[in-house]
Design a protein around this motif. Sequence first.
Motif, short mmCIF file in Angstrom:
data_model
loop_
_atom_site.label_atom_id
_atom_site.label_comp_id
_atom_site.label_asym_id
_atom_site.label_seq_id
_atom_site.Cartn_x
_atom_site.Cartn_y
_atom_site.Cartn_z
N SER A 1 0.83 -1.22 0.00
CA SER A 1 0.00 0.00 0.00
C SER A 1 0.86 1.27 0.00
O SER A 1 0.33 2.38 0.08
CB SER A 1 -0.91 0.01 1.23
N TYR A 2 2.20 1.11 -0.11
CA TYR A 2 3.12 2.26 0.04
C TYR A 2 2.78 3.40 -0.94
O TYR A 2 2.67 4.55 -0.53
CB TYR A 2 4.57 1.79 -0.14
N ASP A 3 2.59 3.06 -2.21
CA ASP A 3 2.41 4.11 -3.23
C ASP A 3 1.12 4.90 -2.99
O ASP A 3 1.13 6.13 -3.03
CB ASP A 3 2.37 3.49 -4.64
N ILE A 4 0.05 4.18 -2.73
CA ILE A 4 -1.25 4.87 -2.59
C ILE A 4 -1.24 5.76 -1.34
O ILE A 4 -1.69 6.90 -1.38
CB ILE A 4 -2.43 3.85 -2.60
N VAL A 5 -0.65 5.25 -0.24
CA VAL A 5 -0.60 6.07 0.98
C VAL A 5 0.25 7.32 0.74
O VAL A 5 -0.11 8.43 1.11
CB VAL A 5 -0.03 5.25 2.18
N ASN A 6 1.38 7.11 0.07
CA ASN A 6 2.28 8.23 -0.23
C ASN A 6 1.56 9.35 -0.96
O ASN A 6 1.68 10.53 -0.61
CB ASN A 6 3.39 7.71 -1.15
N GLY B 1 0.12 14.41 -3.20
CA GLY B 1 0.77 14.36 -4.51
C GLY B 1 2.02 15.22 -4.62
O GLY B 1 2.68 15.24 -5.66
N SER B 2 2.36 15.96 -3.53
CA SER B 2 3.49 16.90 -3.67
C SER B 2 4.83 16.19 -3.79
O SER B 2 5.78 16.78 -4.31
CB SER B 2 3.52 17.90 -2.51
N ASP B 3 4.93 14.93 -3.34
CA ASP B 3 6.22 14.23 -3.48
C ASP B 3 6.63 14.13 -4.95
O ASP B 3 7.80 14.19 -5.29
CB ASP B 3 6.19 12.85 -2.82
N ARG C 1 10.24 15.47 -6.51
CA ARG C 1 11.14 14.61 -7.31
C ARG C 1 11.47 15.29 -8.64
O ARG C 1 12.60 15.30 -9.09
CB ARG C 1 10.48 13.26 -7.59
N LYS C 2 10.43 15.82 -9.27
CA LYS C 2 10.59 16.50 -10.58
C LYS C 2 11.61 17.63 -10.46
O LYS C 2 12.55 17.72 -11.24
CB LYS C 2 9.25 17.12 -10.99
N ILE C 3 11.41 18.49 -9.46
CA ILE C 3 12.30 19.65 -9.28
C ILE C 3 13.73 19.18 -9.02
O ILE C 3 14.68 19.66 -9.64
CB ILE C 3 11.80 20.53 -8.10
N ALA C 4 13.87 18.20 -8.12
CA ALA C 4 15.21 17.75 -7.72
C ALA C 4 15.96 17.15 -8.91
O ALA C 4 17.15 17.43 -9.12
CB ALA C 4 15.10 16.73 -6.59
N ILE C 5 15.29 16.35 -9.71
CA ILE C 5 15.95 15.71 -10.85
C ILE C 5 16.29 16.75 -11.92
O ILE C 5 17.40 16.74 -12.45
CB ILE C 5 15.08 14.55 -11.39
N LYS C 6 15.39 17.66 -12.18
CA LYS C 6 15.68 18.72 -13.17
C LYS C 6 16.91 19.51 -12.77
O LYS C 6 17.79 19.80 -13.58
CB LYS C 6 14.49 19.66 -13.30
N LYS C 7 17.00 19.86 -11.48
CA LYS C 7 18.15 20.64 -11.00
C LYS C 7 19.44 19.82 -11.09
O LYS C 7 20.48 20.33 -11.45
CB LYS C 7 17.92 21.08 -9.55
N GLY D 1 9.99 2.44 -6.57
CA GLY D 1 10.49 2.96 -7.85
C GLY D 1 10.00 4.34 -8.26
O GLY D 1 10.08 4.69 -9.43
N ASP D 2 9.54 5.15 -7.31
CA ASP D 2 9.01 6.46 -7.68
C ASP D 2 10.07 7.40 -8.28
O ASP D 2 9.75 8.19 -9.18
CB ASP D 2 8.35 7.14 -6.48
N MET D 3 11.31 7.32 -7.80
CA MET D 3 12.36 8.17 -8.40
C MET D 3 12.71 7.66 -9.79
O MET D 3 12.99 8.44 -10.70
CB MET D 3 13.63 8.15 -7.54
N ILE D 4 12.68 6.33 -9.92
CA ILE D 4 13.01 5.73 -11.22
C ILE D 4 12.00 6.18 -12.27
O ILE D 4 12.36 6.50 -13.40
CB ILE D 4 13.09 4.19 -11.07
N GLU D 5 10.73 6.25 -11.87
CA GLU D 5 9.70 6.73 -12.80
C GLU D 5 10.07 8.11 -13.34
O GLU D 5 9.92 8.38 -14.52
CB GLU D 5 8.35 6.80 -12.07
#
Length: 224
Positions: free
Chosen positions: A15-20, A26-28, A32-38, A57-61
Amino acid sequence: MQKKIVKMFDEIAPSYDIVNRIVSFGSDKLWRKIAIKKSLKHLPKNPKILDVACGSGDMIEEWKKYTDNIIGLDPSQKMLEVARKRFPEIKFYQGLAQNLPFDDKSFDVISISFGIRNVVEIQKAIEEFARVLKKEGILLILEFTKPEKKSTIRNCIDFYSNKILPKIGGIISGNKEAYEYLPNSIQKFYTLNELCEKLNKKFEVIEAKNFKLSPASMIIAKKI
Ligand SMILES: C[S@@+](CC[C@H](N)C(=O)[O-])C[C@H]1O[C@@H](n2cnc3c(N)ncnc32)[C@H](O)[C@@H]1O
Protein backbone atom coordinates in the motif's frame (compact mmCIF):
# COMPACT_ATOMS: atom_id res chain seq x y z
CA MET A 1 17.46 -1.85 14.34
CA GLN A 2 18.22 -1.84 10.58
CA LYS A 3 16.48 -5.23 10.21
CA LYS A 4 13.41 -3.91 12.03
CA ILE A 5 13.18 -0.88 9.71
CA VAL A 6 13.49 -3.02 6.57
CA LYS A 7 10.84 -5.44 7.91
CA MET A 8 8.49 -2.50 8.40
CA PHE A 9 8.92 -1.49 4.74
CA ASP A 10 8.28 -5.09 3.71
CA GLU A 11 4.99 -4.93 5.59
CA ILE A 12 3.74 -1.68 4.06
CA ALA A 13 5.05 -2.31 0.52
CA PRO A 14 1.68 -3.25 -1.08
CA SER A 15 0.00 0.00 0.00
CA TYR A 16 3.12 2.26 0.04
CA ASP A 17 2.41 4.11 -3.23
CA ILE A 18 -1.25 4.87 -2.59
CA VAL A 19 -0.60 6.07 0.98
CA ASN A 20 2.28 8.23 -0.23
CA ARG A 21 0.12 9.97 -2.84
CA ILE A 22 -2.68 10.60 -0.36
CA VAL A 23 -0.71 11.78 2.68
CA SER A 24 1.60 14.05 0.66
CA PHE A 25 -1.31 15.36 -1.48
CA GLY A 26 0.77 14.36 -4.51
CA SER A 27 3.49 16.90 -3.67
CA ASP A 28 6.22 14.23 -3.48
CA LYS A 29 5.94 13.96 -7.28
CA LEU A 30 6.65 17.66 -7.63
CA TRP A 31 9.68 17.49 -5.27
CA ARG A 32 11.14 14.61 -7.31
CA LYS A 33 10.59 16.50 -10.58
CA ILE A 34 12.30 19.65 -9.28
CA ALA A 35 15.21 17.75 -7.72
CA ILE A 36 15.95 15.71 -10.85
CA LYS A 37 15.68 18.72 -13.17
CA LYS A 38 18.15 20.64 -11.00
CA SER A 39 20.55 17.66 -10.82
CA LEU A 40 20.55 17.21 -14.59
CA LYS A 41 22.21 20.63 -14.96
CA HIS A 42 25.33 19.14 -13.33
CA LEU A 43 25.35 15.83 -15.22
CA PRO A 44 26.74 14.58 -18.54
CA LYS A 45 24.35 13.43 -21.31
CA ASN A 46 22.81 9.99 -20.62
CA PRO A 47 24.19 9.75 -17.06
CA LYS A 48 24.55 6.39 -15.32
CA ILE A 49 22.17 6.51 -12.37
CA LEU A 50 21.99 4.53 -9.12
CA ASP A 51 18.79 5.05 -7.14
CA VAL A 52 19.50 3.88 -3.57
CA ALA A 53 16.56 3.03 -1.28
CA CYS A 54 14.53 2.91 -4.49
CA GLY A 55 11.48 1.43 -2.74
CA SER A 56 8.68 0.87 -5.22
CA GLY A 57 10.49 2.96 -7.85
CA ASP A 58 9.01 6.46 -7.68
CA MET A 59 12.36 8.17 -8.40
CA ILE A 60 13.01 5.73 -11.22
CA GLU A 61 9.70 6.73 -12.80
CA GLU A 62 10.94 10.33 -12.89
CA TRP A 63 14.52 9.52 -14.01
CA LYS A 64 13.11 7.40 -16.85
CA LYS A 65 11.77 10.55 -18.52
CA TYR A 66 15.42 11.36 -19.30
CA THR A 67 17.27 8.01 -19.61
CA ASP A 68 17.00 4.24 -19.13
CA ASN A 69 20.54 3.98 -17.77
CA ILE A 70 19.30 3.37 -14.22
CA ILE A 71 19.88 0.78 -11.50
CA GLY A 72 17.73 0.52 -8.37
CA LEU A 73 18.80 -0.81 -4.96
CA ASP A 74 16.78 -1.47 -1.81
CA PRO A 75 17.02 -3.93 1.09
CA SER A 76 13.27 -4.64 1.18
CA GLN A 77 12.32 -7.68 -0.88
CA LYS A 78 8.65 -6.65 -0.96
CA MET A 79 9.38 -3.09 -2.09
CA LEU A 80 11.59 -4.53 -4.84
CA GLU A 81 8.76 -6.85 -5.94
CA VAL A 82 6.55 -3.80 -6.55
CA ALA A 83 9.39 -1.94 -8.34
CA ARG A 84 10.22 -4.93 -10.57
CA LYS A 85 6.57 -5.23 -11.60
CA ARG A 86 6.42 -1.53 -12.47
CA PHE A 87 9.74 -1.47 -14.34
CA PRO A 88 10.61 -4.95 -15.70
CA GLU A 89 13.27 -3.38 -17.97
CA ILE A 90 15.28 -1.96 -15.01
CA LYS A 91 17.86 -3.96 -13.05
CA PHE A 92 17.30 -4.01 -9.28
CA TYR A 93 19.64 -5.15 -6.51
CA GLN A 94 18.75 -6.07 -2.95
CA GLY A 95 21.19 -4.34 -0.60
CA LEU A 96 21.98 -1.63 1.94
CA ALA A 97 23.26 1.90 1.31
CA GLN A 98 26.13 1.26 3.73
CA ASN A 99 27.41 -1.73 1.72
CA LEU A 100 26.90 -1.14 -2.01
CA PRO A 101 27.54 -4.14 -4.29
CA PHE A 102 29.21 -2.03 -7.02
CA ASP A 103 32.74 -1.24 -8.20
CA ASP A 104 34.46 2.05 -7.44
CA LYS A 105 33.60 4.98 -9.75
CA SER A 106 30.64 3.25 -11.44
CA PHE A 107 27.96 6.00 -11.51
CA ASP A 108 27.51 9.63 -12.58
CA VAL A 109 24.74 10.19 -10.05
CA ILE A 110 23.27 8.58 -6.95
CA SER A 111 19.80 9.56 -5.83
CA ILE A 112 18.32 8.63 -2.47
CA SER A 113 14.82 9.91 -1.79
CA PHE A 114 13.25 9.60 1.65
CA GLY A 115 15.71 6.80 2.30
CA ILE A 116 18.74 8.19 4.13
CA ARG A 117 16.73 8.70 7.34
CA ASN A 118 16.35 4.91 7.48
CA VAL A 119 20.06 4.17 7.19
CA VAL A 120 21.43 3.41 10.65
CA GLU A 121 25.09 4.05 9.72
CA ILE A 122 24.81 7.26 7.68
CA GLN A 123 28.54 8.03 7.62
CA LYS A 124 29.31 4.61 6.19
CA ALA A 125 26.66 5.13 3.50
CA ILE A 126 28.13 8.54 2.59
CA GLU A 127 31.55 6.90 2.17
CA GLU A 128 29.99 4.25 -0.05
CA PHE A 129 28.26 6.91 -2.17
CA ALA A 130 31.61 8.66 -2.68
CA ARG A 131 33.33 5.37 -3.50
CA VAL A 132 30.91 4.27 -6.26
CA LEU A 133 30.48 7.73 -7.80
CA LYS A 134 32.74 8.79 -10.66
CA LYS A 135 34.95 11.89 -10.33
CA GLU A 136 32.74 14.94 -9.72
CA GLY A 137 29.71 12.62 -9.53
CA ILE A 138 26.48 14.01 -8.11
CA LEU A 139 24.62 12.93 -4.98
CA LEU A 140 20.95 13.90 -4.84
CA ILE A 141 19.18 13.59 -1.51
CA LEU A 142 15.50 14.19 -0.85
CA GLU A 143 14.56 13.80 2.79
CA PHE A 144 12.29 15.00 5.55
CA THR A 145 14.49 17.00 7.91
CA LYS A 146 14.04 18.49 11.35
CA PRO A 147 13.32 22.26 11.32
CA GLU A 148 16.21 24.63 12.15
CA LYS A 149 13.72 26.53 14.29
CA LYS A 150 10.06 26.12 15.12
CA SER A 151 7.45 28.30 13.37
CA THR A 152 3.65 28.40 13.26
CA ILE A 153 3.69 26.77 9.82
CA ARG A 154 6.06 24.04 11.02
CA ASN A 155 3.83 23.45 14.08
CA CYS A 156 0.86 22.90 11.72
CA ILE A 157 2.92 20.52 9.56
CA ASP A 158 4.03 18.63 12.68
CA PHE A 159 0.43 18.39 13.91
CA TYR A 160 -0.54 16.87 10.56
CA SER A 161 2.46 14.48 10.57
CA ASN A 162 2.07 13.41 14.21
CA LYS A 163 -1.71 13.19 14.54
CA ILE A 164 -3.39 12.88 11.15
CA LEU A 165 -0.91 11.10 8.89
CA PRO A 166 -0.52 7.99 11.14
CA LYS A 167 -4.32 7.64 11.23
CA ILE A 168 -4.74 7.82 7.42
CA GLY A 169 -1.63 5.70 6.75
CA GLY A 170 -2.68 3.23 9.43
CA ILE A 171 -6.20 2.78 8.07
CA ILE A 172 -5.06 2.24 4.45
CA SER A 173 -2.01 0.07 5.19
CA GLY A 174 -3.34 -1.67 8.31
CA ASN A 175 -0.02 -0.73 9.98
CA LYS A 176 -0.38 2.38 12.16
CA GLU A 177 3.01 1.77 13.78
CA ALA A 178 4.81 2.21 10.46
CA TYR A 179 3.17 5.59 9.95
CA GLU A 180 4.01 6.65 13.51
CA TYR A 181 7.63 5.85 12.66
CA LEU A 182 7.63 8.63 10.03
CA PRO A 183 7.12 11.65 12.36
CA ASN A 184 9.17 10.01 15.14
CA SER A 185 12.12 9.38 12.85
CA ILE A 186 12.00 12.96 11.50
CA GLN A 187 12.20 14.28 15.08
CA LYS A 188 15.26 12.11 15.71
CA PHE A 189 16.88 13.01 12.36
CA TYR A 190 19.10 15.94 11.38
CA THR A 191 18.23 19.47 10.30
CA LEU A 192 19.11 20.34 6.70
CA ASN A 193 22.31 22.13 7.84
CA GLU A 194 23.39 19.18 10.00
CA LEU A 195 22.85 16.78 7.09
CA CYS A 196 24.96 19.02 4.83
CA GLU A 197 27.72 18.97 7.46
CA LYS A 198 27.68 15.16 7.47
CA LEU A 199 28.54 15.23 3.77
CA ASN A 200 31.36 17.73 3.84
CA LYS A 201 34.35 15.38 4.12
CA LYS A 202 33.49 13.71 0.80
CA PHE A 203 31.15 16.15 -0.99
CA GLU A 204 30.76 19.82 -1.82
CA VAL A 205 27.14 20.89 -1.37
CA ILE A 206 26.00 22.74 -4.50
CA GLU A 207 22.41 23.39 -3.46
CA ALA A 208 20.43 22.76 -0.30
CA LYS A 209 16.84 23.85 0.17
CA ASN A 210 13.72 23.25 2.21
CA PHE A 211 10.57 22.91 0.13
CA LYS A 212 7.89 25.43 1.09
CA LEU A 213 5.08 24.34 3.43
CA SER A 214 6.58 20.90 3.98
CA PRO A 215 9.27 19.11 5.98
CA ALA A 216 10.90 17.93 2.72
CA SER A 217 14.42 19.07 1.85
CA MET A 218 16.73 18.62 -1.12
CA ILE A 219 20.51 18.47 -1.28
CA ILE A 220 22.57 18.35 -4.47
CA ALA A 221 26.24 17.68 -3.74
CA LYS A 222 29.31 17.02 -5.88
CA LYS A 223 31.95 14.41 -5.02
CA ILE A 224 35.18 16.17 -4.04
C1 LIG B 1 10.23 5.92 2.52
S1 LIG B 1 10.84 4.66 1.45
C2 LIG B 1 11.37 5.62 0.05
C3 LIG B 1 11.27 4.86 -1.22
C4 LIG B 1 11.53 5.66 -2.49
N1 LIG B 1 12.88 6.13 -2.58
C5 LIG B 1 10.58 6.82 -2.60
O1 LIG B 1 11.02 7.96 -2.72
O2 LIG B 1 9.35 6.58 -2.60
C6 LIG B 1 12.35 4.24 2.23
C7 LIG B 1 13.07 3.08 1.61
O3 LIG B 1 14.36 2.97 2.24
C8 LIG B 1 14.70 1.61 2.26
N2 LIG B 1 15.79 1.42 3.23
C9 LIG B 1 15.70 1.22 4.57
N3 LIG B 1 16.92 1.08 5.10
C10 LIG B 1 17.82 1.20 4.08
C11 LIG B 1 19.24 1.12 3.99
N4 LIG B 1 20.00 0.93 5.06
N5 LIG B 1 19.82 1.25 2.77
C12 LIG B 1 19.06 1.46 1.67
N6 LIG B 1 17.71 1.54 1.69
C13 LIG B 1 17.09 1.42 2.88
C14 LIG B 1 13.38 0.93 2.62
O4 LIG B 1 13.38 -0.45 2.34
C15 LIG B 1 12.39 1.73 1.79
O5 LIG B 1 12.13 1.14 0.56
